[in-house]
Design a protein around this motif. Structure first.
Motif, PDB file in Angstrom:
ATOM      1  N   ALA A  14       0.832  -1.196   0.000  1.00 38.48           N
ATOM      2  CA  ALA A  14       0.000   0.000   0.000  1.00 38.48           C
ATOM      3  C   ALA A  14       0.873   1.254   0.000  1.00 38.48           C
ATOM      4  O   ALA A  14       1.876   1.331   0.701  1.00 38.48           O
ATOM      5  N   GLY A  15       0.473   2.208  -0.808  1.00 38.50           N
ATOM      6  CA  GLY A  15       1.244   3.424  -0.979  1.00 38.50           C
ATOM      7  C   GLY A  15       2.229   3.376  -2.117  1.00 38.50           C
ATOM      8  O   GLY A  15       2.782   4.420  -2.497  1.00 38.50           O
ATOM      9  N   SER A  17       3.559   2.162  -6.149  1.00 39.99           N
ATOM     10  CA  SER A  17       3.157   2.523  -7.500  1.00 39.99           C
ATOM     11  C   SER A  17       3.442   1.394  -8.470  1.00 39.99           C
ATOM     12  O   SER A  17       4.368   0.600  -8.281  1.00 39.99           O
ATOM     13  N   ARG A  66      -5.060   9.633  -8.279  1.00 41.65           N
ATOM     14  CA  ARG A  66      -4.012   8.652  -8.015  1.00 41.65           C
ATOM     15  C   ARG A  66      -3.536   7.944  -9.281  1.00 41.65           C
ATOM     16  O   ARG A  66      -2.362   7.575  -9.366  1.00 41.65           O
ATOM     17  N   ASN A  83      -0.589   5.288  -8.624  1.00 42.65           N
ATOM     18  CA  ASN A  83       0.164   5.796  -7.490  1.00 42.65           C
ATOM     19  C   ASN A  83      -0.665   5.691  -6.224  1.00 42.65           C
ATOM     20  O   ASN A  83      -1.897   5.632  -6.270  1.00 42.65           O
ATOM     21  N   ASN A  84       0.039   5.708  -5.102  1.00 39.22           N
ATOM     22  CA  ASN A  84      -0.625   5.621  -3.801  1.00 39.22           C
ATOM     23  C   ASN A  84      -1.638   4.478  -3.784  1.00 39.22           C
ATOM     24  O   ASN A  84      -2.800   4.650  -3.416  1.00 39.22           O
ATOM     25  N   LYS A  86      -3.851   1.271  -2.986  1.00 32.91           N
ATOM     26  CA  LYS A  86      -4.560   0.813  -1.806  1.00 32.91           C
ATOM     27  C   LYS A  86      -4.949  -0.644  -1.978  1.00 32.91           C
ATOM     28  O   LYS A  86      -5.084  -1.125  -3.103  1.00 32.91           O
ATOM     29  N   SER A 121      -1.393  -4.711   2.468  1.00 34.89           N
ATOM     30  CA  SER A 121      -1.433  -3.702   3.517  1.00 34.89           C
ATOM     31  C   SER A 121      -0.350  -3.919   4.556  1.00 34.89           C
ATOM     32  O   SER A 121      -0.153  -3.090   5.428  1.00 34.89           O
TER      33      SER A 121
END
Length: 121
Positions: A14-15, A17, A66, A83-84, A86, A121
């Motif tokens: 998570a976070g 790219s 994103r 990007n970013n 989840k 995550s």
């Protein structure tokens, strides 16, 4: 007959790219409108983003800000920059393109085979 080949999927935290690519099988083909869809396990396929002509694009609300859809017309490629990321972005991502020969105005629509994106995550 054109074939769309997708690549760039994988496992990311998570976070992080990723950038997905969708390539038409031969250089004589070029994209008109191109879209990305995704399908999470047990879910319906949902629309993610669309690249229109003249640089315009549209995004699903869930990815707006994103993700970015773009083109490399010289190599007949459509990209999806993510990007970013989840965990809820996890799924199989599919490219759909309206394709024409560079010398023709006739369009045909094709789907790629899909590429897996997994966000942990």
């Amino acid at each position: 007959q054109v074939q769309l080949v997708e690549s760039g999927g994988g496992l990311v935290q998570a976070g992080g790219s990723l950038r997905l690519s969708c390539v038409a099988s031969e250089s004589i083909y070029t994209f008109n409108v191109a879209s990305w869809y995704r399908q999470a396990p047990g879910q319906q396929r949902e629309w993610v983003a669309t690249s229109l002509l003249a640089g315009a694009s549209n995004y699903a609300e869930s990815v707006k800000g994103r993700f970015g859809i773009s083109r490399d017309n010289a190599e007949n490629i459509v990209y999806l920059s993510m990007n970013n990321l989840k965990p809820e972005d996890t799924g199989v991502y599919y490219c759909k393109g309206s394709i024409r020969r560079r010398s023709s105005s006739r369009l045909q629509e094709y789907w790629g085979q899909g590429t897996q994106v997994t966000v942990s995550s």
